[in-house]
Every structure is written in C-alpha cells, then in structure tokens.
Design a protein around this motif. Structure first.
Motif, mmCIF file in Angstrom:
data_model
loop_
_atom_site.group_PDB
_atom_site.id
_atom_site.type_symbol
_atom_site.label_atom_id
_atom_site.label_comp_id
_atom_site.label_asym_id
_atom_site.label_seq_id
_atom_site.Cartn_x
_atom_site.Cartn_y
_atom_site.Cartn_z
ATOM 1 N N VAL A 37 0.839 -1.202 0.000
ATOM 2 C CA VAL A 37 0.000 0.000 0.000
ATOM 3 C C VAL A 37 0.875 1.253 0.000
ATOM 4 O O VAL A 37 0.655 2.194 -0.771
ATOM 5 C CB VAL A 37 -0.950 0.011 1.218
ATOM 6 N N LEU A 38 1.890 1.259 0.842
ATOM 7 C CA LEU A 38 2.770 2.414 0.940
ATOM 8 C C LEU A 38 3.585 2.613 -0.338
ATOM 9 O O LEU A 38 3.786 3.741 -0.792
ATOM 10 C CB LEU A 38 3.703 2.251 2.140
ATOM 11 N N ASN A 39 4.037 1.532 -0.946
ATOM 12 C CA ASN A 39 4.788 1.636 -2.204
ATOM 13 C C ASN A 39 3.919 2.180 -3.331
ATOM 14 O O ASN A 39 4.411 2.848 -4.247
ATOM 15 C CB ASN A 39 5.350 0.272 -2.605
ATOM 16 N N SER A 40 2.628 1.897 -3.259
ATOM 17 C CA SER A 40 1.725 2.310 -4.340
ATOM 18 C C SER A 40 1.490 3.814 -4.378
ATOM 19 O O SER A 40 0.972 4.333 -5.363
ATOM 20 C CB SER A 40 0.372 1.595 -4.201
ATOM 21 N N VAL A 41 1.855 4.514 -3.311
ATOM 22 C CA VAL A 41 1.633 5.965 -3.286
ATOM 23 C C VAL A 41 2.938 6.747 -3.391
ATOM 24 O O VAL A 41 2.963 7.957 -3.158
ATOM 25 C CB VAL A 41 0.875 6.405 -2.008
ATOM 26 N N ALA A 42 4.020 6.080 -3.774
ATOM 27 C CA ALA A 42 5.282 6.791 -3.965
ATOM 28 C C ALA A 42 5.153 7.714 -5.163
ATOM 29 O O ALA A 42 4.726 7.306 -6.243
ATOM 30 C CB ALA A 42 6.417 5.798 -4.184
ATOM 31 N N ILE A 57 -3.065 10.605 -2.674
ATOM 32 C CA ILE A 57 -4.152 9.836 -3.257
ATOM 33 C C ILE A 57 -5.413 9.884 -2.402
ATOM 34 O O ILE A 57 -6.520 9.626 -2.875
ATOM 35 C CB ILE A 57 -3.683 8.384 -3.489
ATOM 36 N N THR A 58 -5.251 10.237 -1.119
ATOM 37 C CA THR A 58 -6.394 10.471 -0.228
ATOM 38 C C THR A 58 -6.060 11.698 0.627
ATOM 39 O O THR A 58 -4.893 12.086 0.745
ATOM 40 C CB THR A 58 -6.672 9.273 0.711
ATOM 41 N N PRO A 59 -7.062 12.302 1.275
ATOM 42 C CA PRO A 59 -6.778 13.465 2.135
ATOM 43 C C PRO A 59 -5.765 13.167 3.224
ATOM 44 O O PRO A 59 -4.905 13.997 3.531
ATOM 45 C CB PRO A 59 -8.151 13.799 2.725
ATOM 46 N N ALA A 60 -5.828 11.961 3.816
ATOM 47 C CA ALA A 60 -4.903 11.630 4.899
ATOM 48 C C ALA A 60 -3.467 11.536 4.403
ATOM 49 O O ALA A 60 -2.530 11.994 5.063
ATOM 50 C CB ALA A 60 -5.324 10.324 5.561
ATOM 51 N N PHE A 61 -3.277 10.940 3.229
ATOM 52 C CA PHE A 61 -1.925 10.850 2.690
ATOM 53 C C PHE A 61 -1.354 12.227 2.399
ATOM 54 O O PHE A 61 -0.152 12.455 2.532
ATOM 55 C CB PHE A 61 -1.911 9.993 1.421
ATOM 56 N N ALA A 62 -2.201 13.154 1.991
ATOM 57 C CA ALA A 62 -1.729 14.513 1.714
ATOM 58 C C ALA A 62 -1.160 15.163 2.977
ATOM 59 O O ALA A 62 -0.239 15.982 2.907
ATOM 60 C CB ALA A 62 -2.863 15.361 1.148
ATOM 61 N N LEU A 63 -1.705 14.787 4.131
ATOM 62 C CA LEU A 63 -1.268 15.393 5.386
ATOM 63 C C LEU A 63 -0.004 14.752 5.952
ATOM 64 O O LEU A 63 0.504 15.192 6.987
ATOM 65 C CB LEU A 63 -2.395 15.307 6.422
ATOM 66 N N LEU A 64 0.518 13.738 5.284
ATOM 67 C CA LEU A 64 1.743 13.099 5.758
ATOM 68 C C LEU A 64 2.995 13.870 5.345
ATOM 69 O O LEU A 64 4.108 13.459 5.662
ATOM 70 C CB LEU A 64 1.834 11.669 5.209
ATOM 71 N N GLN A 65 2.821 14.959 4.625
ATOM 72 C CA GLN A 65 3.981 15.695 4.138
ATOM 73 C C GLN A 65 3.669 17.190 4.119
ATOM 74 O O GLN A 65 2.515 17.585 4.034
ATOM 75 C CB GLN A 65 4.346 15.227 2.729
ATOM 76 N N ASP A 66 4.700 17.981 4.176
ATOM 77 C CA ASP A 66 4.541 19.420 4.002
ATOM 78 C C ASP A 66 5.781 19.963 3.286
ATOM 79 O O ASP A 66 6.771 19.260 3.076
ATOM 80 C CB ASP A 66 4.307 20.141 5.338
ATOM 81 N N MET A 67 5.718 21.228 2.875
ATOM 82 C CA MET A 67 6.809 21.819 2.114
ATOM 83 C C MET A 67 8.100 21.899 2.940
ATOM 84 O O MET A 67 9.193 21.732 2.413
ATOM 85 C CB MET A 67 6.412 23.214 1.637
ATOM 86 N N ARG A 68 7.963 22.127 4.235
ATOM 87 C CA ARG A 68 9.148 22.242 5.068
ATOM 88 C C ARG A 68 9.909 20.923 5.103
ATOM 89 O O ARG A 68 11.139 20.888 4.980
ATOM 90 C CB ARG A 68 8.742 22.657 6.482
ATOM 91 N N GLY A 69 9.177 19.826 5.242
ATOM 92 C CA GLY A 69 9.828 18.524 5.282
ATOM 93 C C GLY A 69 10.355 18.095 3.929
ATOM 94 O O GLY A 69 11.466 17.565 3.811
ATOM 95 N N PHE A 70 9.569 18.351 2.888
ATOM 96 C CA PHE A 70 9.970 17.895 1.565
ATOM 97 C C PHE A 70 11.173 18.670 1.039
ATOM 98 O O PHE A 70 12.071 18.108 0.420
ATOM 99 C CB PHE A 70 8.793 18.029 0.587
ATOM 100 N N GLN A 71 11.206 19.980 1.294
ATOM 101 C CA GLN A 71 12.322 20.791 0.810
ATOM 102 C C GLN A 71 13.480 20.874 1.798
ATOM 103 O O GLN A 71 14.520 21.453 1.501
ATOM 104 C CB GLN A 71 11.838 22.207 0.486
ATOM 105 N N ARG A 72 13.288 20.319 2.976
ATOM 106 C CA ARG A 72 14.334 20.322 4.007
ATOM 107 C C ARG A 72 14.802 21.745 4.319
ATOM 108 O O ARG A 72 15.999 22.048 4.345
ATOM 109 C CB ARG A 72 15.509 19.450 3.575
ATOM 110 N N THR A 73 13.837 22.627 4.503
ATOM 111 C CA THR A 73 14.159 24.016 4.815
ATOM 112 C C THR A 73 13.158 24.556 5.826
ATOM 113 O O THR A 73 12.003 24.112 5.868
ATOM 114 C CB THR A 73 14.132 24.888 3.546
ATOM 115 N N LYS A 74 13.589 25.521 6.637
ATOM 116 C CA LYS A 74 12.728 26.075 7.680
ATOM 117 C C LYS A 74 11.698 27.052 7.127
ATOM 118 O O LYS A 74 10.629 27.232 7.703
ATOM 119 C CB LYS A 74 13.574 26.775 8.746
#
Length: 413
Positions: A37-42, A57-74
């Motif tokens: 399941v987790l591999n399918s949403v990479a 792919i779902t609202p909950a998956f969208a909340l597992l990430q944010d721009m700060r974490g993805f870009q590794r910047t404050k």
C-alpha cells in the motif's frame, strides 16, 4: 523534520488498522500488504533529490507531508497560497470557491466511490496521523497581482490563470473524479498544478516587462492595452528546427530575472505615490511622467544581474521533466533538458492531460482547433503538424492528419 513513512511500531499499527477496517488478504506476512500500500503511493522523485513525495491519493496521505519537510528548509515558499492566488485570478465570477476546497471535495468523493481508498484513508488517519486531521479548510483570501484592477470580469481571460481555473474545476468535478483511476487522477491534478505554477510565473514576468516598456514609451493606456502587448510566454518552435533554435533557457531565464526587478521597482513606487490610488490609466500616466522610475526601469530592462534565482528554479522544476527513466519516470513534463539546452518536448501523458481537458468531459471528443485555443490560453502556440504528431503518439488523434485542425481528439478516458 521527521519521516512519516511508518516503521516498527507505527507500521504494525498501520497493519492492524488495515485489517480491522476489513482489508482482507491472503499474504503470509500481513506487513507485506501494508508495505505494498505504501509503495503504491510513492510519487515522482526529482533526479539527485534525497526526498520523495507521497502521492496525495487520499486526504490523509496529503497530510503526511509538508513543504518544510519535503524541501528540508525552515522557510519554504507558501506554495498553497501561490496556487490559490493564481486560481483566483483566473475565476470569472465572484465565487468563494478555492482550489484547496475543490481538491478536498474531489479527494473525499474518491474515498466515497472506492472502498479500498476509504480503508487506506481511515487507516492512515488512525495509525499515522494520530487523530490530527482537520475537518475543514479555511477560505483563503489571496492577494492579486500588483497593478491589476479588481472586481472586474475577464481581466485575465485568455491567460494561464483562466486556463488553470477552468481545468481545475473540470478535473475536480464528479464526472472526472469518477472516470479516472485514483492514481491517474492525482497525476493529472499534479500536472495541472505544475502548469499553473510555471506558466503563471512566466506570464507575470512577461507582463511586468511589457508594462515597463509601455511606461517608458510615454503613451497613455489602459489595462487591456498593456495586456495585449504581453509576448508569447513560452515559444514552442517547430520540431524541424535545431535544438539550439528551440532552446528557451536564455529567454525564459532573463525574462524571469527582469520581471522580478521590475516588479520590485513598481511595488516601491506604488507604495510611495498617491497616484497609485487612482485607476490604472492614471497610475500609468503618473509613472511615465516620473523621471526617477523611468531611469530605474531602463536599468532593469538592460540589467545583466540575475536576482530571482529561486523563482527561475521554481519555474524550471514545475515544467521540466524530472526523472526521465526508471520506476518513477515522469511522463508529465513539458520541458526537457539536454545539456545547457532547454526545449519544449511534452511527455505523452502531458499531452493526454491537456488534450482530454480540452474536451467537454470524459468519454467525449474535441478537435485540434479547440485544443490549440486551449494551449494558446496556457501560453503555448505549437504548429498544428507538431501537435498532431504528439496526439497520434499518445493515441488520441482520430482521422487523417490531412484534416489539420479538424482532426478529432478523443479523451484519454
């Protein structure tokens, strides 16, 4: 910053929630199902990047990430606010609709019609989000582009902003949500957002350049006069031309840097001049009569200094084909890099998205003439022959190529 990809106890909780919610499986190891399941949403991963997004792919998956974490910047850019601004510019009514609200409605609809997605979404909320799930998204009141009159219709009709608003409303409608497979819908939505961001910034830069040249001309004018002078924002040269001729990197890079300088000059002038409180024509005349701003604009148009590196990188990242091969290949890019050259070479799936959204709805047809009008709104003017070849490659063209703009286009779904 922390990873939200579940491991250890979190993964075990995710496995338990999937089972408790009714996801039956015949696997010897239940963890294998959760990992699948987790591999399918990479999501797509940029070349040389250490981060990889999860496909929302779902609202909950969208909340597992944010721009700060993805870009590794404050202090990452407010991408959501930028996209809302672009969307509002393109709306042709006084609707309080936001791009985020339309996405959330579409994502919830997917969970309603797909039992598997519903289970995955609920398990993600319970095991990975710990109940930290917002029930509603607040309305956003974005600022409009500087110098743009407000509360008037059709100011940005025929621009990438209006294309974005139309395409996003179509794609988030029930008929498109129901017609597209879940992962395909997310990829199409991401493509629309990438185009809105990249083409929106390019249009804005070209607009500021056109405005500066108008101010220096000393001619009276209105909003529509200056807008009509905005040049082609992304030249799409014939495929028969050499790669050097088709290279758009120098033009786009310098335009973005010049646009940034001009915008800062105009913002400072507007903040300190009472003429800014008048209508567009009055402000334009006042700027033309101001020798100081004329000098600054002349210098900005001829400047060799690059001062908008972040904006230029954002434009490139939005439009450029990312990973060109492998399991996470990007078929939704518009530009392709070849050494120092940057050329317009849309991916097959990119063509499927823009051509299908030029149709009235899923399962319906259009023609090349209609698609070319849609692309022109987006800021692209390909030759009909090149466009037909791309449509044929994507399997979307019906009829003889001799029909030229009358060639029928079938929606991909």
């Amino acid at each position: 910053m922390k990873s939200t990809a579940p491991e250890g106890q979190k993964l075990a909780e995710f496995v338990h929630e999937l089972g408790a919610l009714g996801l039956a499986n015949n696997a010897t190891n239940e963890i294998d199902v959760a990992v699948a399941v987790l591999n399918s949403v990479a999501g797509v991963q940029a070349e040389k990047s250490k981060s990889q997004a999860a496909s929302p792919i779902t609202p909950a998956f969208a909340l597992l990430q944010d721009m700060r974490g993805f870009q590794r910047t404050k202090n990452p850019p407010d991408l959501g606010g930028i996209l809302e601004s672009l969307f509002r510019l393109g709306l042709q009514d006084d609707s309080r609709t936001t791009a985020a609200r339309l996405w959330l409605s579409a994502a919830n609809k997917r969970c309603e019609i797909d039992p598997l997605l519903s289970v995955i979404d609920k398990a993600t909320k319970a095991a990975l989000l710990g109940g930290g799930y917002p029930e509603r998204i607040e309305d956003i009141d974005p600022e409009l582009v500087q110098m743009a009159p407000v509360n008037q219709e059709s100011l940005f009709e025929g621009t990438p902003f209006s294309w974005f608003a139309k395409a996003w409303r179509k794609l988030t409608s029930d008929e498109w949500v129901e017609a597209l497979p879940a992962r395909v819908w997310v990829d199409w939505a991401t493509t629309v957002l990438r185009l809105a961001l990249g083409q929106g910034f390019l249009w804005e830069a070209a607009w500021y350049e056109a405005l500066a040249r108008w101010v220096l001309s000393g001619k009276p004018g209105e909003w529509s006069d200056v807008r009509a002078k905005v040049p082609e924002i992304l030249p799409w040269k014939s495929s028969r031309s050499s790669i050097a001729v088709r290279d758009v990197a120098p033009l786009l890079s310098w335009r973005v840097h010049r646009g940034y300088k001009i915008r800062k000059i105009l913002e400072d002038w507007l903040a300190s001049n009472s003429a800014a409180r008048g209508d567009f024509g009055t402000a334009l005349a006042a700027m033309s009569a101001d020798e100081d701003i004329n000098v600054l604009l002349t210098l900005a148009l001829g400047s060799a200094e690059k001062s908008a590196a972040n904006t230029w990188e954002a434009v490139k990242y939005a439009l450029l084909t990312r990973d060109a091969g492998g399991p996470f290949a990007d078929y939704y890019g518009l530009l392709r890099s070849s050494g120092r050259f940057l050329t317009v070479e849309p991916g097959t799936e990119w063509m499927a998205v823009v051509a299908s959204l030029a149709c009235e709805g899923p399962g319906r047809s259009s023609d090349v003439a209609t698609l070319m009008l849609s692309l022109e709104e987006l800021g692209l003017k390909p030759e009909a022959g090149d466009l037909i070849q791309l449509l044929e490659k994507a399997g979307l063209a019906r009829g003889s190529a001799d029909a030229d703009r009358g060639v029928i286009i079938e929606s991909a779904f």
